[in-house]
Structure formats: C-alpha cells, structure tokens
Design an enzyme around this catalytic site. Structure first.
Site, PDB file in Angstrom:
ATOM      1  CG  ASP A 252     107.655  -2.942  49.818  1.00  0.00           C
ATOM      2  OD1 ASP A 252     106.811  -2.390  50.315  1.00  0.00           O
ATOM      3  OD2 ASP A 252     107.833  -3.582  48.719  1.00  0.00           O
ATOM      4  CG  HIS A 393     112.868  -1.096  49.454  1.00  0.00           C
ATOM      5  ND1 HIS A 393     112.661  -0.190  48.337  1.00  0.00           N
ATOM      6  CD2 HIS A 393     112.383  -2.307  49.005  1.00  0.00           C
ATOM      7  CE1 HIS A 393     112.288  -0.668  47.406  1.00  0.00           C
ATOM      8  NE2 HIS A 393     111.990  -2.132  47.678  1.00  0.00           N
TER       9      HIS A 393
HETATM   10 ZN    ZN Z   1     110.379  -6.470  48.396  1.00  0.00          ZN
END
Ligand code: ZN
Length: 436
Positions: A252, A393
């Site tokens: 993400d 991430h």
């Molecule tokens: Zn996020």
C-alpha cells in the site's frame, strides 16, 4: 585545515554537477510519505522533496508546525475522538525556472463543526534560488487593476459566500493581501483561507487570472508539455497451479522510491504481488508504475491522497476513486478492479458507490511501525497459510529488507506468490472443481 575545506567544497561542487547531469529529469522530485494510525488518530502526510534545500527546508518547517499543532490541539485521548490530519500537495513545474507548490492541510475531529482546511503556497525561482512574491510579478499600478478584477470575479464566482461590502475593505491594492497564490502554466491562482473573505463554511476560496491577460514584470517562457498515454504490455506470464498453496502479498501507499527495489526482488523469486497505489504519486513514479504491470503484478486503487474514506460524502468518495482510476489508466493503460480503503475502514457509502472489489488483508506485517526487517519477516514466515492476503507498504526501507527474507523462505515452503485477482480466480476454479 583551509586546504581540506577548499578540497571538500570543490569535491561537493563536482559531485553536485555530475549528480545533476546524471539523474533522470523526473527524479528532480521525490515524495516523502508518513502514514500512521492509533486508536485516537489517523495521519497521512505526503509532500515532495524538490532537492532545492531552501524550498525543502520551508516545506519541512511547515509540515512540522502543522504536525505539532495537530498533536497538541486535536488529538485528545480522553475524549475518545478520532482525529484526522491529511497533508497533501500539488506540484506544478511551470518551466525550467519556476516551480509552484501547494500544501493542502485538512484537519478533522469529532469535536469540530467543520473540518479545518488550509493552503500554503510556494512559488520558487530555481535560477535565483529564492521565493517569489506577487511583487515580483505585478507592478504597483497594475496591482490596482488586478484588485478591481479580482473583486468582480470573486463576487461573480461566489455569490452566496462573499459579503460585497466587506470584500472592498479586505481586498485592497496591497501586496500583503495576496500572499497565497501560485503560478501555473496558464494562470495565476489566488487563494483565500476560510474566514479571510467569506464565512468559514465556504472553505477556501480560489480564483484564477489568465497570464495572457496580465502585464507581468517577468517573462515566463513555457516549456513543452509532454502528455502521453501508454499501454503497457505484460512481459511475463506465470503459470499458476490452483491446487498448490498460494498467497497474495500487497503493498500500500506507493508507488515510491522503494517500488523498483521491491519489483526486482519479486522478479528474482518469480513472484507476483498487488500494489495499491495513491493517485497523486503515479505520475511522479510513472516508470515504476508501468513496471508493475510489465512484470505481471497488479495495480489496485488506494484513493487519490489517502484521505480517510469513511469520513467522506458520496461525491468526495467517488472523486477520490475516479481520479485515481483515470491516472492509472492514463499512465499504464490498465484499469484496476480492486479498491483498498485507506486505514482499512469501510462503510456503506464505500460499499454502495464503487464497482471495484474491496480488498482488505488477514496478515498485517506492521512494516510501517516495526523497524527491524527480521521482526517483520517473522510475522509472516511459518505463520501464513494458503489463501492469505498480506499487508505491506512499498514506502519503507525495512520492507525491502524484510521481503528479501520472506520470499526465499516461503518459496521453500511451497507457496506461489500471486496477485489478489489471481488468488480470487484460483479460488473460483477450486470451488468449481469441488462442486463438480
Ligand atoms: Zn494506506
């Protein structure tokens, strides 16, 4: 001692010259991302690093100030409120000399009647290494004409918000009234903060004046604009066995400076993954974004600027999704079918107003919080099972290192690394086979 200092200065100058010659034009900009959440607040700060120290320092100072103010005044643990800070930016390189940056600040809590929005603008002259004010653009006698024009325009554009009587006392021909403005390729845009010339509920008021209708003190030569639509072709196709175990790793908040590293590790282990990207970063890291598709991985939608989606109304939510869809489509030719809501929270507005599949996760690596790669890897290795969706991430260095530990181990355990769509498809095939 003196000699050493001179040598050092010469070396850094030389290094600076080679460095600026060698780098890609697009790499003039890098994006800093800070995304955090706890039980009292969610926070997303995304801002550019321009490599102009003077400008970067100013941006950083503003961000720190906004952050401190938010933590001090709006995050109130005992009141059980959930505060949100979102700082986003707009970056407009007018030509090789002038650069405009806007920082957009948004603060919302349960205790505020309206969210607080604010704009901070910076117009920077890269040649002279200084910030520009309106005085650099407009002569004093031209300013009078401009003020009359702005007054008329503001009233016409905001008939319900602006008090005509007050406007003439607030907008007078003085430079200090016009500190928040940007220079664009076609116009000057003036911003007025909430309560400055209108009631607070009207938010930020903005109005544009075309450059060709102004007599400017400086000459603005426009560079050529590059607009492209590129369809990226998948270069590799992996064979997936629906009967073997598989997991979907997801990243993400990118694309960012670590996306390329992650892609090359994935490639090494013949792995696919899904990248839930933010629309406002796609153009800056357009090559990395295209590389995701080329390699056979998948792109999903993670909103435009990481606003907390459950706090938006229908229109704002649709806007966040569509702007991101458009920019991904324009950059890669690929249209995402998946949505990962920010902070993993959904509600009825989100569910009812998108055709995209909402994808959460069931293994959280906490890679944004845990700094040690080994600790991150240990949350995955030996713990995941067939069909799991893992949250990571591509905005942190430790994630890159952790991935280097995770992939070889899980490969040994017999896992296939697939995209979320491939995982869904495999599940469907399996279900179909079983019911037969
Ligand atoms: Zn996020």
């Amino acid at each position: 001692m003196k000699k050493i200092i001179i040598l050092f200065i010469t070396m850094s100058l030389l290094f600076g010259i080679f460095w600026s010659l060698g780098r890609d034009k697009k790499m003039e900009q890098e994006i800093e991302t800070i995304i955090k959440q706890d039980q009292h607040m969610v926070l997303s700060i995304i801002y550019p690093k321009t490599k102009k120290p003077k400008l970067d320092q100013k941006l950083k100072t503003q961000i720190e100030q906004s952050y401190d103010e938010f933590m001090k005044n709006y995050v109130i643990p005992e009141k059980n409120g959930h505060a949100e800070l979102n700082i986003d930016y707009q970056y407009d390189k007018v030509n090789d000399r002038y650069l405009s940056i806007i920082l957009d600040e948004f603060i919302s809590t349960n205790h505020l009647a309206h969210p607080i929005t604010k704009k901070y603008t910076y117009v920077f002259d890269m040649k002279e290494n200084r910030f520009l004010t309106l005085e650099d653009f407009i002569e004093k006698n031209e300013l009078k004409k401009l003020v009359i024009r702005l007054q008329k325009q503001l009233i016409k554009e905001n008939p319900t918000c602006i008090n005509v009587k007050e406007l003439s006392t607030k907008i007078t021909p003085e430079y200090k009234n016009f500190t928040t403005f940007t220079l664009g390729k076609e116009d000057l845009t003036f911003f007025f903060q909430p309560y400055e010339i209108a009631s607070g509920s009207c938010g930020i008021i903005e109005t544009k004046v075309p450059l060709d209708q102004l007599s400017l003190k400086i000459d603005i030569e426009l560079g050529e604009e590059e607009k492209k639509f590129e369809k990226v072709i998948k270069e590799t196709s992996k064979i997936i066995n629906p009967n073997e175990k598989m997991i979907a790793i997801t990243f993400d908040d990118g694309p960012g400076k670590y996306t390329k590293d992650i892609l090359s590790i994935l490639k090494k282990y013949d792995a696919n993954a899904t990248f839930f990207v933010l629309g406002n970063k796609v153009e800056i890291y357009d090559e990395s974004t295209r590389e995701i598709i080329k390699q056979g991985s998948e792109i999903g939608n993670h909103s435009y600027n990481h606003k907390w989606l459950i706090k938006l109304d229908k229109e704002e939510f649709i806007n966040q999704v569509n702007m991101t869809q458009d920019i991904i489509k324009r950059t890669t030719g690929f249209t995402p079918t998946l949505l990962r809501p920010t902070y993993g929270s959904t509600n009825n507005i989100i569910r009812k107003n998108t055709n995209l599949d909402i994808v959460l996760w069931n293994v959280d690596t906490l890679d944004w919080k845990i700094k040690k790669p080994k600790k991150i890897a240990n949350r995955v290795i030996g713990k995941v099972k067939d069909g799991d969706i893992i949250l990571m991430h591509d905005t942190h260095k430790q994630t890159v290192e952790a991935l280097k530990l995770i992939l070889p181990e899980l490969k040994k355990e017999g896992f296939q690394f697939v995209t979320v769509s491939e995982l869904k498809e495999a599940k469907m095939i399996k279900k179909f086979n079983v019911s037969e």
